[in-house]
Design an enzyme around this catalytic site. Sequence first.
Site, PDB file in Angstrom:
ATOM      1  N   GLU A  89       0.810  -1.222   0.000  1.00 57.99           N
ATOM      2  CA  GLU A  89       0.000   0.000   0.000  1.00 57.99           C
ATOM      3  C   GLU A  89       0.844   1.273   0.000  1.00 57.99           C
ATOM      4  O   GLU A  89       0.357   2.335   0.392  1.00 57.99           O
ATOM      5  CB  GLU A  89      -0.949   0.002   1.194  1.00 57.99           C
ATOM      6  CG  GLU A  89      -2.051  -1.031   1.074  1.00 57.99           C
ATOM      7  CD  GLU A  89      -3.188  -0.774   2.046  1.00 57.99           C
ATOM      8  OE1 GLU A  89      -4.283  -0.413   1.586  1.00 57.99           O
ATOM      9  OE2 GLU A  89      -2.966  -0.909   3.270  1.00 57.99           O
ATOM     10  N   HIS A 108      -0.531   5.742   7.694  1.00 57.39           N
ATOM     11  CA  HIS A 108      -1.714   4.904   7.435  1.00 57.39           C
ATOM     12  C   HIS A 108      -1.864   3.928   8.589  1.00 57.39           C
ATOM     13  O   HIS A 108      -0.914   3.247   8.977  1.00 57.39           O
ATOM     14  CB  HIS A 108      -1.561   4.139   6.126  1.00 57.39           C
ATOM     15  CG  HIS A 108      -2.626   3.108   5.899  1.00 57.39           C
ATOM     16  ND1 HIS A 108      -3.970   3.391   6.038  1.00 57.39           N
ATOM     17  CD2 HIS A 108      -2.557   1.785   5.574  1.00 57.39           C
ATOM     18  CE1 HIS A 108      -4.674   2.305   5.785  1.00 57.39           C
ATOM     19  NE2 HIS A 108      -3.839   1.307   5.515  1.00 57.39           N
ATOM     20  N   HIS A 110      -4.752   1.201  10.981  1.00 55.97           N
ATOM     21  CA  HIS A 110      -5.998   0.436  11.101  1.00 55.97           C
ATOM     22  C   HIS A 110      -6.507   0.475  12.540  1.00 55.97           C
ATOM     23  O   HIS A 110      -7.133  -0.475  12.998  1.00 55.97           O
ATOM     24  CB  HIS A 110      -5.775  -1.029  10.706  1.00 55.97           C
ATOM     25  CG  HIS A 110      -5.108  -1.233   9.390  1.00 55.97           C
ATOM     26  ND1 HIS A 110      -4.229  -2.278   9.154  1.00 55.97           N
ATOM     27  CD2 HIS A 110      -5.178  -0.527   8.235  1.00 55.97           C
ATOM     28  CE1 HIS A 110      -3.799  -2.219   7.908  1.00 55.97           C
ATOM     29  NE2 HIS A 110      -4.352  -1.160   7.324  1.00 55.97           N
ATOM     30  N   HIS A 212     -11.592  -0.128   6.427  1.00 57.19           N
ATOM     31  CA  HIS A 212     -10.145  -0.322   6.322  1.00 57.19           C
ATOM     32  C   HIS A 212      -9.346   0.387   7.411  1.00 57.19           C
ATOM     33  O   HIS A 212      -8.605  -0.238   8.156  1.00 57.19           O
ATOM     34  CB  HIS A 212      -9.694   0.159   4.932  1.00 57.19           C
ATOM     35  CG  HIS A 212      -8.265  -0.150   4.604  1.00 57.19           C
ATOM     36  ND1 HIS A 212      -7.810  -0.212   3.304  1.00 57.19           N
ATOM     37  CD2 HIS A 212      -7.182  -0.387   5.376  1.00 57.19           C
ATOM     38  CE1 HIS A 212      -6.517  -0.489   3.306  1.00 57.19           C
ATOM     39  NE2 HIS A 212      -6.121  -0.587   4.554  1.00 57.19           N
TER      40      HIS A 212
END
Length: 322
Positions: A89, A108, A110, A212
């Site tokens: 990613e 990023h 989660h 996500h």
Amino acid sequence: MSAGYFPKREKVGLEDLFKGLVTASHILHYHGLLDAYGHISVRSPDNPETFWMPCNMPPALVSSQDDLVEYNIEDATPVEKDVKRGYIERYIHSEIYKRFPAINSVVHSHNSDILPYCVSGVPLKATTHMAGFLGNNVPVWDAGPHYPSGTKHDLLVSNTTLGASLSATLKPATSAGFLYSKVRSALPAQIAGAPADPSKEPDHAVVLMQGHGFVTAAHGIEEAVYQAIYTREAAITQTTALTLRNAYFGHVVEGKIDVEHGGKIKSATVKAEGELKYLKDNEAHDAWEANQRTIERPWALWCREIEVSPLYRNACPGCEDD
């Protein structure tokens, strides 16, 4: 491009950058933003067309510059040959850097405290002054309509098409209310670097990813870490406040009473009593403007927290004057 990575530094060497990137990975793990998954990156101070991020490994175990890989922003390909395998990613990062030249660091995550706001339809908003950068309109990006033909619908941002769509969500065609891009000009130069063109800045600091996680984009490593940590804190505060409100207050049923049919209420709506107090647009703006000047304080604490933990190892040279 050498300005704005570390407070009170006008220039940043690669050794400084490497140590800062490893440190940031550890801080984000320590605070629950990253586990075995998730990542942080930083634009290269020597070449604005490349960026650095850890290779495909748990963030807590990143320990030296040998664990870092340099990528081209244009297509997220490694600059060097025969490098360690990277995160699939990384296109999240490359496309944000491509779209926003003023952005120098991306996270990023989660995180499970934020995930409910990615699936529930409940908007995540700034509830406290520490998270003013959120404003009152955090966008939610849905990968569904943007998969290239023939690709798997696995929610992973694994190509430039999905990455570009995600990055565009940070600056929609029309924006209202608090705008992240309107704050930076008020910052001192040692934090913000050279004045930037607002058209090249995102209007949102954070975008949620449906089913996500989330992404936050910032002008430097410390700012990105701050935004990630306080996005989580804002989510915890809002969830707790909503739970408390629903437990304490009742609900009111509003509608017309049908006298001819046994007094039933028709066209009824149920409204919750009590009101959650969110930051107004001007409060979010002014709070974030003020807090950006204090990022050195939590950064120093977060660095010390990981320094005394035996889990984390940072063997990068340099930064002796931090």
